[in-house]
Design a protein around this motif. Structure first.
Motif, PDB file in Angstrom:
ATOM      1  N   LEU A 185      -7.185  -6.103  12.800  1.00 20.99           N
ATOM      2  CA  LEU A 185      -6.900  -5.014  11.859  1.00 20.99           C
ATOM      3  C   LEU A 185      -5.418  -4.650  11.748  1.00 20.99           C
ATOM      4  CD1 LEU A 185      -9.932  -2.575  12.290  1.00 20.99           C
ATOM      5  CD2 LEU A 185      -9.396  -4.081  10.356  1.00 20.99           C
ATOM      6  N   PRO A 186      -4.606  -4.813  12.812  1.00 20.28           N
ATOM      7  CA  PRO A 186      -3.169  -4.560  12.622  1.00 20.28           C
ATOM      8  C   PRO A 186      -2.556  -5.399  11.507  1.00 20.28           C
ATOM      9  CG  PRO A 186      -3.676  -4.637  14.956  1.00 20.28           C
ATOM     10  CD  PRO A 186      -4.928  -5.049  14.238  1.00 20.28           C
ATOM     11  N   THR A 187      -3.223  -6.488  11.150  1.00 15.88           N
ATOM     12  CA  THR A 187      -2.761  -7.316  10.034  1.00 15.88           C
ATOM     13  C   THR A 187      -2.658  -6.500   8.756  1.00 15.88           C
ATOM     14  OG1 THR A 187      -3.805  -9.265  11.023  1.00 15.88           O
ATOM     15  CG2 THR A 187      -3.277  -9.392   8.679  1.00 15.88           C
ATOM     16  N   VAL A 188      -3.549  -5.521   8.594  1.00 15.06           N
ATOM     17  CA  VAL A 188      -3.529  -4.683   7.396  1.00 15.06           C
ATOM     18  C   VAL A 188      -2.197  -3.955   7.278  1.00 15.06           C
ATOM     19  CG1 VAL A 188      -4.610  -2.727   6.230  1.00 15.06           C
ATOM     20  CG2 VAL A 188      -6.029  -4.399   7.430  1.00 15.06           C
ATOM     21  N   ALA A 189      -1.730  -3.390   8.384  1.00 15.07           N
ATOM     22  CA  ALA A 189      -0.460  -2.666   8.365  1.00 15.07           C
ATOM     23  C   ALA A 189       0.696  -3.604   8.010  1.00 15.07           C
ATOM     24  CB  ALA A 189      -0.211  -2.014   9.723  1.00 15.07           C
ATOM     25  N   ILE A 190       0.656  -4.830   8.558  1.00 15.71           N
ATOM     26  CA  ILE A 190       1.720  -5.794   8.265  1.00 15.71           C
ATOM     27  C   ILE A 190       1.693  -6.199   6.795  1.00 15.71           C
ATOM     28  CG2 ILE A 190       2.654  -8.069   8.813  1.00 15.71           C
ATOM     29  CD1 ILE A 190       2.925  -6.025  11.070  1.00 15.71           C
ATOM     30  N   GLY A 191       0.485  -6.532   6.300  1.00 14.31           N
ATOM     31  CA  GLY A 191       0.361  -6.985   4.918  1.00 14.31           C
ATOM     32  C   GLY A 191       0.730  -5.915   3.916  1.00 14.31           C
ATOM     33  N   LEU A 192       0.149  -4.730   4.068  1.00 18.12           N
ATOM     34  CA  LEU A 192       0.427  -3.660   3.117  1.00 18.12           C
ATOM     35  C   LEU A 192       1.861  -3.146   3.262  1.00 18.12           C
ATOM     36  CD1 LEU A 192      -2.908  -1.615   3.154  1.00 18.12           C
ATOM     37  CD2 LEU A 192      -2.239  -3.572   1.737  1.00 18.12           C
ATOM     38  N   GLY A 193       2.359  -3.135   4.496  1.00 21.22           N
ATOM     39  CA  GLY A 193       3.744  -2.718   4.696  1.00 21.22           C
ATOM     40  C   GLY A 193       4.714  -3.653   4.000  1.00 21.22           C
ATOM     41  N   THR A 194       4.472  -4.961   4.128  1.00 21.20           N
ATOM     42  CA  THR A 194       5.309  -5.937   3.443  1.00 21.20           C
ATOM     43  C   THR A 194       5.166  -5.793   1.937  1.00 21.20           C
ATOM     44  OG1 THR A 194       4.981  -7.479   5.289  1.00 21.20           O
ATOM     45  CG2 THR A 194       5.891  -8.375   3.249  1.00 21.20           C
ATOM     46  N   GLY A 195       3.921  -5.515   1.488  1.00 27.10           N
ATOM     47  CA  GLY A 195       3.691  -5.312   0.061  1.00 27.10           C
ATOM     48  C   GLY A 195       4.491  -4.147  -0.493  1.00 27.10           C
ATOM     49  N   LEU A 196       4.580  -3.092   0.275  1.00 27.56           N
ATOM     50  CA  LEU A 196       5.370  -1.933  -0.159  1.00 27.56           C
ATOM     51  C   LEU A 196       6.859  -2.271  -0.221  1.00 27.56           C
ATOM     52  CD1 LEU A 196       3.620   0.937   1.859  1.00 27.56           C
ATOM     53  CD2 LEU A 196       3.502   0.523  -0.612  1.00 27.56           C
ATOM     54  N   ILE A 197       7.312  -3.073   0.739  1.00 23.48           N
ATOM     55  CA  ILE A 197       8.731  -3.448   0.765  1.00 23.48           C
ATOM     56  C   ILE A 197       9.088  -4.299  -0.454  1.00 23.48           C
ATOM     57  CG2 ILE A 197      10.462  -4.808   2.004  1.00 23.48           C
ATOM     58  CD1 ILE A 197       9.084  -3.937   4.606  1.00 23.48           C
ATOM     59  N   VAL A 198       8.230  -5.264  -0.785  1.00 23.84           N
ATOM     60  CA  VAL A 198       8.526  -6.141  -1.931  1.00 23.84           C
ATOM     61  C   VAL A 198       8.101  -5.499  -3.244  1.00 23.84           C
ATOM     62  CG1 VAL A 198       8.284  -8.201  -0.499  1.00 23.84           C
ATOM     63  CG2 VAL A 198       6.308  -7.391  -1.805  1.00 23.84           C
ATOM     64  N   GLY A 199       7.484  -4.327  -3.165  1.00 27.44           N
ATOM     65  CA  GLY A 199       7.081  -3.617  -4.380  1.00 27.44           C
ATOM     66  C   GLY A 199       5.980  -4.319  -5.143  1.00 27.44           C
ATOM     67  N   GLY A 200       4.961  -4.795  -4.420  1.00 32.33           N
ATOM     68  CA  GLY A 200       3.963  -5.607  -5.090  1.00 32.33           C
ATOM     69  C   GLY A 200       2.553  -5.080  -5.113  1.00 32.33           C
ATOM     70  N   LEU A 201       2.309  -3.852  -4.682  1.00 30.79           N
ATOM     71  CA  LEU A 201       0.923  -3.390  -4.656  1.00 30.79           C
ATOM     72  C   LEU A 201       0.820  -1.986  -5.233  1.00 30.79           C
ATOM     73  CD1 LEU A 201      -1.955  -4.113  -3.810  1.00 30.79           C
ATOM     74  CD2 LEU A 201      -1.522  -3.017  -1.610  1.00 30.79           C
ATOM     75  N   ALA A 202       0.025  -1.869  -6.293  1.00 29.62           N
ATOM     76  CA  ALA A 202      -0.220  -0.581  -6.933  1.00 29.62           C
ATOM     77  C   ALA A 202      -1.565  -0.041  -6.464  1.00 29.62           C
ATOM     78  CB  ALA A 202      -0.216  -0.756  -8.455  1.00 29.62           C
ATOM     79  N   PRO A 203      -1.848   1.247  -6.667  1.00 28.82           N
ATOM     80  CA  PRO A 203      -3.159   1.808  -6.304  1.00 28.82           C
ATOM     81  C   PRO A 203      -4.275   1.122  -7.079  1.00 28.82           C
ATOM     82  CG  PRO A 203      -1.545   3.551  -6.732  1.00 28.82           C
ATOM     83  CD  PRO A 203      -0.923   2.268  -7.183  1.00 28.82           C
ATOM     84  N   PRO A 204      -5.551   1.316  -6.666  1.00 27.17           N
ATOM     85  CA  PRO A 204      -6.676   0.719  -7.394  1.00 27.17           C
ATOM     86  C   PRO A 204      -6.677   1.112  -8.866  1.00 27.17           C
ATOM     87  CG  PRO A 204      -7.411   1.676  -5.320  1.00 27.17           C
ATOM     88  CD  PRO A 204      -5.997   2.104  -5.500  1.00 27.17           C
ATOM     89  N   ALA A 205      -7.352   0.312  -9.688  1.00 31.43           N
ATOM     90  CA  ALA A 205      -7.382   0.553 -11.131  1.00 31.43           C
ATOM     91  C   ALA A 205      -7.922   1.940 -11.460  1.00 31.43           C
ATOM     92  CB  ALA A 205      -8.226  -0.522 -11.820  1.00 31.43           C
ATOM     93  N   SER A 206      -8.829   2.466 -10.635  1.00 38.08           N
ATOM     94  CA  SER A 206      -9.414   3.795 -10.826  1.00 38.08           C
ATOM     95  C   SER A 206     -10.032   4.242  -9.513  1.00 38.08           C
ATOM     96  CB  SER A 206     -10.473   3.756 -11.924  1.00 38.08           C
ATOM     97  OG  SER A 206     -11.572   2.941 -11.530  1.00 38.08           O
ATOM     98  N   ALA A 207     -10.477   5.509  -9.475  1.00 38.88           N
ATOM     99  CA  ALA A 207     -11.143   6.013  -8.268  1.00 38.88           C
ATOM    100  C   ALA A 207     -12.427   5.236  -8.021  1.00 38.88           C
ATOM    101  CB  ALA A 207     -11.434   7.500  -8.423  1.00 38.88           C
ATOM    102  N   GLY A 208     -13.162   4.913  -9.107  1.00 35.39           N
ATOM    103  CA  GLY A 208     -14.385   4.122  -8.973  1.00 35.39           C
ATOM    104  C   GLY A 208     -14.105   2.735  -8.446  1.00 35.39           C
ATOM    105  N   ALA A 209     -12.972   2.159  -8.881  1.00 36.56           N
ATOM    106  CA  ALA A 209     -12.590   0.823  -8.401  1.00 36.56           C
ATOM    107  C   ALA A 209     -12.263   0.876  -6.911  1.00 36.56           C
ATOM    108  CB  ALA A 209     -11.395   0.304  -9.188  1.00 36.56           C
ATOM    109  N   GLY A 210     -11.638   1.959  -6.476  1.00 36.73           N
ATOM    110  CA  GLY A 210     -11.326   2.103  -5.060  1.00 36.73           C
ATOM    111  C   GLY A 210     -12.577   2.196  -4.204  1.00 36.73           C
ATOM    112  N   ALA A 211     -13.558   2.997  -4.670  1.00 37.68           N
ATOM    113  CA  ALA A 211     -14.818   3.127  -3.939  1.00 37.68           C
ATOM    114  C   ALA A 211     -15.583   1.802  -3.950  1.00 37.68           C
ATOM    115  CB  ALA A 211     -15.666   4.233  -4.547  1.00 37.68           C
TER     116      ALA A 211
END
Length: 265
Positions: free
Chosen positions: A119-145
């Protein structure tokens, strides 16, 4: 609680085993971060010659898909397919068969622990994604659920696929070659790196009839608001694959248990 204790013990073994090789784990984190950074650069270079979306996806979606896809695969695909094979070859399979819980249950518990340990992989992946500016929130609240539910089903599909391959070692005693081919096919057909919507129509059809896409592509497509056939259908297909793969594992084990040959021990 007493009934759960053996399962928790096996899960704990699975969780701690990867961290016995900390240098390897830390290196895998570095590799994941480099992959995400490189895919971000490549996708942006590909889109630099296009003014609009490609196959209905803009550059932000393509980069975000790579970030999330590599992260999800880095967690769910951590269970080694050679686990049963190594125990058959060493003779430890005999010990496994004397335990108070069945072999399939033991291995699924260990695999679950390995996913938790990753699970620490999640922090590495999403953290890197934030640094490179490559991940936006889900398309909608329903999409997130829907993504959360689909990710849970993807976990079941992924672990059953791994277990199914592992069980073939009762016939082959060596799954190294098969495992290498399996890894290539699984990575490509699961959509972990390349979204299925970028693939030719015939290849999308082929990927759609295989279980791999239910382990990665489906939750990602839900996240980005593009579930194949709609959310209910996408989740239903994942659930169906869990039933089918679970039945195949049970059937294969019913045959494999009569072929146990202790090689060592």
């Amino acid at each position: 609680m007493n009934a759960l204790r053996p399962l928790l013990s096996q899960a704990r073994i699975g969780m701690l085993t990867p961290w016995a090789y900390r240098a390897s784990m830390l290196l895998s984190f570095l590799v994941l971060a480099l992959q995400i950074a490189l895919y971000s650069v490549v996708w942006r270079a590909i889109y630099s010659g296009h003014d609009g979306p490609v196959a209905g996806a803009d550059v932000q979606t393509a980069v975000g898909y790579a970030v999330l896809g590599l992260t999800v695969a880095g967690v769910l695909d951590t269970s080694p397919y050679w686990s049963i094979e190594s125990r058959v070859r060493s003779g430890l399979i005999g010990v496994d068969l004397t335990r108070p819980i069945g072999l399939l249950t033991q291995n699924l518990a260990v695999q679950t622990g390995q996913v938790v340990g990753a699970l620490p992989t999640v922090a590495i992946g999403l953290g890197t994604g934030l640094i490179v500016g490559g991940l936006a929130p889900p398309a909608s609240a329903g999409a997130g659920a829907g993504f959360a539910v689909s990710l849970l089903l993807a976990f079941g599909v992924s672990q059953l696929i791994t277990l199914l391959l592992s069980l073939t070692s009762f016939w082959t005693l060596e799954v190294g070659g098969v495992g290498m081919a399996f890894f290539v096919v699984r990575t490509f057909m699961s959509g972990a790196v390349l979204p299925l919507w970028f693939m030719p129509g015939w290849l999308q059809v082929l990927a759609g009839v295989l279980p791999f896409q239910a382990a990665t592509y489906t939750p990602l497509s839900v996240y980005f608001g593009r579930p194949p056939g709609g959310l209910a259908v996408a989740l239903g297909v994942q659930a169906l694959w869990i039933v089918v793969l679970g039945a195949l594992c049970a059937w294969l084990w019913s045959r494999a248990r009569h072929r146990v040959v202790v090689q060592g021990g």
